[in-house]
Design a protein around this motif. Sequence first.
Motif, mmCIF file in Angstrom:
data_model
loop_
_atom_site.group_PDB
_atom_site.id
_atom_site.type_symbol
_atom_site.label_atom_id
_atom_site.label_comp_id
_atom_site.label_asym_id
_atom_site.label_seq_id
_atom_site.Cartn_x
_atom_site.Cartn_y
_atom_site.Cartn_z
ATOM 1 N N GLY A 1 0.787 -1.228 0.000
ATOM 2 C CA GLY A 1 0.000 0.000 0.000
ATOM 3 C C GLY A 1 0.815 1.272 0.000
ATOM 4 N N VAL A 2 2.160 1.136 0.024
ATOM 5 C CA VAL A 2 3.034 2.307 0.027
ATOM 6 C C VAL A 2 3.622 2.492 -1.364
ATOM 7 N N GLU A 3 3.612 3.691 -1.852
ATOM 8 C CA GLU A 3 4.192 3.980 -3.166
ATOM 9 C C GLU A 3 5.688 3.664 -3.169
ATOM 10 N N VAL A 4 6.136 2.953 -4.189
ATOM 11 C CA VAL A 4 7.561 2.621 -4.305
ATOM 12 C C VAL A 4 8.329 3.861 -4.736
ATOM 13 N N ARG A 5 9.259 4.287 -3.892
ATOM 14 C CA ARG A 5 10.045 5.482 -4.181
ATOM 15 C C ARG A 5 11.446 5.168 -4.675
ATOM 16 N N GLY A 6 11.925 3.961 -4.415
ATOM 17 C CA GLY A 6 13.269 3.631 -4.842
ATOM 18 C C GLY A 6 13.649 2.225 -4.416
ATOM 19 N N VAL A 7 14.823 1.827 -4.886
ATOM 20 C CA VAL A 7 15.407 0.519 -4.597
ATOM 21 C C VAL A 7 16.827 0.775 -4.112
ATOM 22 N N ALA A 8 17.289 -0.022 -3.159
ATOM 23 C CA ALA A 8 18.640 0.187 -2.637
ATOM 24 C C ALA A 8 19.382 -1.135 -2.540
ATOM 25 N N LEU A 9 20.639 -1.108 -2.948
ATOM 26 C CA LEU A 9 21.550 -2.238 -2.822
ATOM 27 C C LEU A 9 22.450 -1.956 -1.627
ATOM 28 N N LEU A 10 22.437 -2.846 -0.622
ATOM 29 C CA LEU A 10 23.120 -2.624 0.647
ATOM 30 C C LEU A 10 24.315 -3.562 0.769
ATOM 31 N N LEU A 11 25.510 -2.994 0.958
ATOM 32 C CA LEU A 11 26.748 -3.773 1.018
ATOM 33 C C LEU A 11 27.306 -3.764 2.432
ATOM 34 N N PRO A 12 27.546 -4.939 3.039
ATOM 35 C CA PRO A 12 28.032 -4.996 4.414
ATOM 36 C C PRO A 12 29.533 -4.749 4.519
ATOM 37 N N GLY A 13 29.990 -4.649 5.764
ATOM 38 C CA GLY A 13 31.382 -4.341 6.032
ATOM 39 C C GLY A 13 32.248 -5.567 6.272
ATOM 40 N N PHE A 14 33.472 -5.311 6.693
ATOM 41 C CA PHE A 14 34.474 -6.341 6.978
ATOM 42 C C PHE A 14 33.961 -7.233 8.111
ATOM 43 N N THR A 15 34.060 -8.551 7.916
ATOM 44 C CA THR A 15 33.539 -9.585 8.818
ATOM 45 C C THR A 15 32.022 -9.518 8.949
ATOM 46 N N GLY A 16 31.339 -8.750 8.105
ATOM 47 C CA GLY A 16 29.897 -8.600 8.191
ATOM 48 C C GLY A 16 29.165 -9.476 7.196
ATOM 49 N N SER A 17 27.875 -9.208 7.068
ATOM 50 C CA SER A 17 27.038 -9.950 6.125
ATOM 51 C C SER A 17 25.751 -9.183 5.901
ATOM 52 N N LYS A 18 24.938 -9.699 5.003
ATOM 53 C CA LYS A 18 23.661 -9.068 4.665
ATOM 54 C C LYS A 18 22.757 -8.907 5.882
ATOM 55 N N GLU A 19 22.923 -9.790 6.878
ATOM 56 C CA GLU A 19 22.079 -9.733 8.071
ATOM 57 C C GLU A 19 22.315 -8.481 8.905
ATOM 58 N N ASP A 20 23.410 -7.783 8.673
ATOM 59 C CA ASP A 20 23.679 -6.558 9.433
ATOM 60 C C ASP A 20 22.617 -5.488 9.190
ATOM 61 N N PHE A 21 21.844 -5.637 8.120
ATOM 62 C CA PHE A 21 20.822 -4.644 7.785
ATOM 63 C C PHE A 21 19.417 -5.095 8.196
ATOM 64 N N THR A 22 19.337 -6.191 8.941
ATOM 65 C CA THR A 22 18.034 -6.771 9.291
ATOM 66 C C THR A 22 17.077 -5.748 9.892
ATOM 67 N N LEU A 23 17.576 -4.909 10.783
ATOM 68 C CA LEU A 23 16.704 -3.991 11.515
ATOM 69 C C LEU A 23 16.357 -2.734 10.726
ATOM 70 N N MET A 24 16.920 -2.586 9.529
ATOM 71 C CA MET A 24 16.623 -1.420 8.699
ATOM 72 C C MET A 24 15.580 -1.703 7.627
ATOM 73 N N HIS A 25 15.364 -2.971 7.292
ATOM 74 C CA HIS A 25 14.473 -3.283 6.173
ATOM 75 C C HIS A 25 13.055 -2.759 6.397
ATOM 76 N N GLU A 26 12.484 -3.060 7.542
ATOM 77 C CA GLU A 26 11.086 -2.666 7.772
ATOM 78 C C GLU A 26 10.869 -1.160 7.763
ATOM 79 N N PRO A 27 11.680 -0.375 8.486
ATOM 80 C CA PRO A 27 11.444 1.076 8.428
ATOM 81 C C PRO A 27 11.669 1.660 7.036
ATOM 82 N N LEU A 28 12.587 1.097 6.263
ATOM 83 C CA LEU A 28 12.777 1.585 4.900
ATOM 84 C C LEU A 28 11.612 1.155 4.003
ATOM 85 N N ALA A 29 11.091 -0.045 4.236
ATOM 86 C CA ALA A 29 9.909 -0.491 3.477
ATOM 87 C C ALA A 29 8.730 0.432 3.739
ATOM 88 N N ALA A 30 8.608 0.867 4.983
ATOM 89 C CA ALA A 30 7.493 1.757 5.331
ATOM 90 C C ALA A 30 7.610 3.111 4.644
#
Length: 309
Positions: free
Chosen positions: A47-76
Amino acid sequence: MGVLRPTRYPPPVTTEPAFTPPPNARAYPLHTSRGTFAVVDSPAAPGVEVRGVALLLPGFTGSKEDFTLMHEPLAARGYRTIAVDGRGQHESDGPERDEAPYAREELARDVLAQAAALGTLEAPLHLFGHSLGGQIARAAVLLDHTPFSSLTLMASGPAQISDSQQQRVKLLRDALAVMTMAETWEAILAMGPPEEVGGPARGIGGPDLLRRRWLGTKPAQLLATGRQLTTEPDRVDELAALPLPFHVLSGASDDTWPVPLLDDMAARLNARRTVIPNAEHSPNADQPLRTAEAVADFWNTVDGSATQA
């Protein structure tokens, strides 16, 4: 120094951490011209207008899961986010011992292939890199900026990391020269907090999940990218010459690249500058809601025309 029990690591974050994808997100292998990469893809909220798409790159010793807590607020806020394990990180495959495929330009070309694999998008594509991921993102746009509408560098500085962090990387490299990944993990836990003695920086997830991520990462990836972090040249002037909007975001303190250094880099880039209170080197974990709001506010100012320059 006594043995640090795994149950005491990591320090608590703002929300109960987990490696499971957030609601509506899906984890899958992204097939590209340069191989397959594990991603977590979170669409804009229903129900939210799509404003953009983002490719998220993690840091040293990191992984994609480092962004887990950002997905929902950005989706909103109307943003689809795709967090990626780079070559040899966590669930993305890569050679165990050959460091050549992890050269900075090779990793940069992987990012361009990931962007191409997403196909034609109706909304602007933004590139976001944390720490090492920021330097890889920088290398990617210096090769070809045209797929992207903006670049955000989070806790990612202009050149090599600080002396104290270079020592951390050296500890890790010395350990990996004589031990397996599993042995190195146990040695790190015995020495002290992992983020202080060469192990993973504080991240999302409990000790068992962090250990699983550690064991999934290829030692050649850590050796090669660790060397890059200690030798990276200043390429800010090259970056500033590109027709892209830039955003430099950090916590209020950072021992990997001191905050005044990030302030100066932002000025050189004529970039938007955001400092997240009560956050350190990983604002995505320390203050995910504030970080997501700051990123979305920046993306809202970008209309995608930079990709045509």
